[in-house]
Design a protein around this motif. Structure first.
Motif, mmCIF file in Angstrom:
data_model
loop_
_atom_site.group_PDB
_atom_site.id
_atom_site.type_symbol
_atom_site.label_atom_id
_atom_site.label_comp_id
_atom_site.label_asym_id
_atom_site.label_seq_id
_atom_site.Cartn_x
_atom_site.Cartn_y
_atom_site.Cartn_z
ATOM 1 N N LYS A 158 0.789 -1.134 -0.168
ATOM 2 C CA LYS A 158 -0.052 0.150 0.074
ATOM 3 C C LYS A 158 0.864 1.362 0.115
ATOM 4 O O LYS A 158 0.600 2.187 -0.578
ATOM 5 N N ASN A 159 1.790 1.262 0.791
ATOM 6 C CA ASN A 159 2.852 2.338 0.832
ATOM 7 C C ASN A 159 3.451 2.572 -0.372
ATOM 8 O O ASN A 159 3.757 3.643 -0.909
ATOM 9 N N ARG A 161 2.539 1.952 -3.372
ATOM 10 C CA ARG A 161 1.394 2.569 -4.297
ATOM 11 C C ARG A 161 1.028 3.895 -4.136
ATOM 12 O O ARG A 161 0.787 4.863 -5.056
ATOM 13 N N LYS A 162 0.816 4.101 -2.766
ATOM 14 C CA LYS A 162 0.842 5.625 -2.332
ATOM 15 C C LYS A 162 1.965 6.493 -2.789
ATOM 16 O O LYS A 162 1.617 7.664 -3.244
ATOM 17 N N ARG A 163 3.087 5.924 -2.577
ATOM 18 C CA ARG A 163 4.294 6.793 -3.040
ATOM 19 C C ARG A 163 4.318 7.185 -4.431
ATOM 20 O O ARG A 163 4.699 8.354 -4.865
ATOM 21 N N ARG A 165 1.606 7.147 -6.542
ATOM 22 C CA ARG A 165 0.675 8.017 -6.833
ATOM 23 C C ARG A 165 0.983 9.498 -6.697
ATOM 24 O O ARG A 165 0.831 10.395 -7.331
ATOM 25 N N GLU A 166 1.602 9.674 -5.122
ATOM 26 C CA GLU A 166 1.933 11.050 -5.115
ATOM 27 C C GLU A 166 2.991 11.499 -6.024
ATOM 28 O O GLU A 166 3.036 12.720 -6.264
ATOM 29 N N GLN A 190 -2.041 7.076 -10.757
ATOM 30 C CA GLN A 190 -2.868 7.705 -9.728
ATOM 31 C C GLN A 190 -3.917 7.329 -9.077
ATOM 32 O O GLN A 190 -4.676 7.578 -8.268
ATOM 33 N N SER A 192 -5.793 4.824 -6.948
ATOM 34 C CA SER A 192 -5.575 4.322 -5.597
ATOM 35 C C SER A 192 -5.725 2.781 -5.535
ATOM 36 O O SER A 192 -5.029 2.157 -4.606
ATOM 37 N N SER A 195 -2.399 -1.858 -8.519
ATOM 38 C CA SER A 195 -1.254 -2.629 -7.839
ATOM 39 C C SER A 195 -0.861 -3.700 -8.725
ATOM 40 O O SER A 195 -0.966 -3.554 -9.864
#
Length: 228
Positions: A158-159, A161-163, A165-166, A190, A192, A195
């Motif tokens: 999850k981290n 993918r979040k990084r 996206r940001e 982007q 969320s 994966s």
């Protein structure tokens, strides 16, 4: 006369160097010239009566342009600013229309090359994404596709993918020209829910469980009928 210098050899080499999609008229003209066949009316062919030597020279220039493009793609981040500028300046997109999109991408990437250095120095950017973007922008499409797919497959947490996206959002805001070159891919990051193997692995596990319990239930039902 040496075989390698024969008209037939020159003709075959030139024909093999012709792109039939973009140069069908040139191929026909070269054939007529070599076989000493009369030309059609220029209004019908749209081809100037260039000599065979001139046409061969054009094909050699096209081959050189392809070699230059390939060299720039493979060595893009290893060349000095002067070498990169000189290489791009030697390319004329009008002479090699099939390479025009690639040349344009390289020109934009060259104008933004220092941007990659800036992003790599900024800890707010995902380093792996910046490196993948640099490769994706300059490499041939087949290689670039592999780079993009590999990066997505490595988004296993999850981290991560979040990084990603940001970082994609930051690139869109700060470097719109670079973002435009890889809009589809960066926009995908982007999402969320985007994966890598984790999602496909979870789906596989779910399918396995459904198959297992389905088989167990079928087995129990079969036993009931057999007992009757």
């Amino acid at each position: 006369m040496n075989v390698s210098d024969s008209p037939a050899k020159t003709y075959l080499r030139s024909m093999l160097d012709i792109n039939p999609v973009w140069q069908s008229a040139s191929a026909l003209q070269l054939r007529r010239k070599t076989l000493r066949m009369p030309n059609h009316d220029r209004r019908q062919t749209g081809v100037d009566s260039d000599s065979v030597d001139d046409m061969v020279a054009k094909h050699q220039n096209r081959a050189k342009a392809r070699e230059t493009v390939s060299h720039l793609q493979q060595q893009f981040f290893h060349l000095s600013d002067e070498e990169l500028s000189t290489g791009l300046a030697s390319l004329n997109a009008d002479e090699v229309p099939e390479l025009a999109p690639t040349i344009r991408r390289l020109q934009i990437a060259a104008s933004e090359r220092n941007s990659f250095v800036t992003m790599l120095a900024d800890k707010k950017f995902d380093r792996e994404l910046v490196i993948a973007l640099g490769k994706s922008v300059v490499l041939p499409q087949s290689d670039a596709g592999y780079v993009r797919e590999k990066f997505i497959q490595n988004l296993t947490t999850k981290n991560s993918r979040k990084r990603a996206r940001e970082t994609s959002l930051k690139i869109q805001k700060a470097y719109p020209d670079l973002f435009a070159l890889e809009r589809d891919w960066l926009t995908t990051l982007q999402n969320s829910k985007a994966s890598g193997p984790m999602k496909s692995g979870g789906a596989s596990l779910l399918n396995y469980r459904v198959l297992f319990f389905g088989t167990l239930i079928a087995y129990q039902i079969a036993k009931i009928f057999l007992m009757d």
